[in-house]
Design an enzyme around this catalytic site. Sequence first.
Site, short mmCIF file in Angstrom:
data_model
loop_
_atom_site.label_atom_id
_atom_site.label_comp_id
_atom_site.label_asym_id
_atom_site.label_seq_id
_atom_site.Cartn_x
_atom_site.Cartn_y
_atom_site.Cartn_z
N GLY A 101 4.81 3.54 -3.34
CA GLY A 101 5.49 3.73 -4.66
C GLY A 101 5.59 5.00 -4.87
O GLY A 101 6.64 5.73 -4.22
N LYS A 131 12.47 -5.07 -8.31
CA LYS A 131 11.53 -5.57 -9.36
C LYS A 131 11.92 -6.43 -10.64
O LYS A 131 12.86 -5.84 -11.25
CB LYS A 131 10.49 -4.42 -9.83
CG LYS A 131 9.68 -4.00 -8.80
CD LYS A 131 8.76 -2.80 -9.36
CE LYS A 131 7.80 -2.02 -8.55
NZ LYS A 131 7.04 -2.98 -7.25
N GLY A 185 -1.13 2.69 -5.25
CA GLY A 185 -2.08 3.84 -5.20
C GLY A 185 -2.05 4.73 -3.94
O GLY A 185 -2.95 5.43 -3.74
N ARG A 239 -10.46 -6.05 -0.06
CA ARG A 239 -11.78 -6.54 0.19
C ARG A 239 -12.11 -7.96 -0.50
O ARG A 239 -12.99 -8.68 0.09
CB ARG A 239 -12.81 -5.35 -0.27
CG ARG A 239 -13.13 -4.13 0.79
CD ARG A 239 -14.35 -3.58 0.55
NE ARG A 239 -14.51 -2.43 1.21
CZ ARG A 239 -15.07 -2.64 2.43
NH1 ARG A 239 -15.61 -3.55 2.96
NH2 ARG A 239 -15.18 -1.35 3.31
N GLY A 283 1.02 3.59 -9.43
CA GLY A 283 1.40 5.03 -10.18
C GLY A 283 0.26 5.96 -10.39
O GLY A 283 0.36 7.14 -10.99
#
Lengths: 206, 302
Positions: B243, B89, B222, B173, B161
């Site tokens: 994550g 990252k 998430g 969506r 996170g």
Amino acid sequence: MTLQAGVVAVQGDVAEHVTAIERAAETHGRDVEVREIRESGLVPDCDFLAMPGGESTTISRLLHDDGIAPEIQDHVAAGKPLFATCAGLIVAAADTGDERVDELELLDVTVERNAFGRQKDSFEAPLDVAGLADDEPFPAVFIRAPAIADAGSAEVLATWDGRPVAVRDGPVVGTSFHPELTPDSRIHGLAFFENDEAALPASESA
Amino acid sequence: MAETTDLEELRRGTDLIKRGFAQMQKGGVIMDVVNPEQARIAEDAGAVAVMALEAVPADIRKRGGVARMADPADVEEIVNEVSIPVMGKARIGHTKEAQILESVGVDMIDESEVLTPADDAYHIDKRDFTAPFVCGARNLGEALRRIEEGAAMIRTKGEAGTGDVNQAVHHQRTIKGEIRQLEGMKHEEREAYAREIEAPAELVHETAEMGRLPVVNFAAGGIATPADAALMMHHECDGIFVGSGIFGAENPPVMGEAIVEAVNNWDEPDELAEISKNLGKGMKGDANVDLPEEEKLQDRGV
């Protein structure tokens, strides 16, 4: 008759192979129905199979967990065509020298994973491939590609920088590169419709 | 046998190669790791790639302060540990962090809102790099702007996170809904729509014709359970980033393997039930609805 094709679809660039198979079939005047193989029980109905690019450690693991691995071995033992690209070739090989991959031993070659380096070393180049429909070089795309360290009894169809990168061993064709990423489906045609050493149901007109 | 082909015609870092790399990740799970031991666990669990970072997003969130690129020595150790691709990252707009990551051999760079943005107005010009990039997006306009800048993969931003999949679902969506809307439009309507969402018209037309983003579209932000991962595949994602969900869980090897299997069996409820049993505690997480606006990471770099 409509041929039944399967693309092993536990992980990797599956849709690209589906498209390439449909294009190659059209070129060869054959009707084909392509299905994605994510569970056992489907491979026995397939006249020919493709094993896509992806991550060989992941693909090999899921093929064994899902019970698809022995079905692919039976498919090849019956002399039906199989085309394996990049990670597919690694999984199909006799040996990778890497315990993280559980090889299917479908063709008699030893493969070296990531032989051309990491992603920043990935490349595309025109490649001469033996037996293609015309003499034009093939637009080959190598992505963290393996090389064939020992071709064993397999016929070498192409080399890059002195190393074999496309082979044929009976009904199985394998490439280090990704013909499915380009609109050129000549190698799919070669593997499925022009391989005299593989058994494919004849078309009605033949 | 064919002759060896001319080595001088070799080309690197083309769009085909960058996007092709992302295509090889499809149907896979990319896992966040902070050290070589975790990277090995991820590889053994069946990850298609690992994301090397200094701390998982849940810890970055708790710790606060400026979040930066990981120490290149640590990234290098992870690169040397595993055979699967390693991603890293960089901060949004931080061209130098991205160059450093490319230099240590990272296979894909995530220009990520999880880190503190280095540039308020601009993202990295990703076309200059040989390494491919993945970028986050909440909607079609953001996704197409990132692709225009050279991104080879798009992931939903979600809300990293938190362990709450709500925002990843919302973003996916939104993107899919906007594409469906585009498909029903005439040429001139698409042109107007491109202006409205501030996206390049050419990419808007391409997306409409393909009926999907022109690059691979992963879910992120998430995802904490096998069912979450399967839900994102149900929403037509090409694959999953996890994550904090794996190494924030009680039993990371078991959770990792279960999420890989869930992505492979996303449309088989009976399989999913088996896969989801006895995994131990998942990450605790924070519900998105409880999150104050200023703590949301998804509004960074639009």
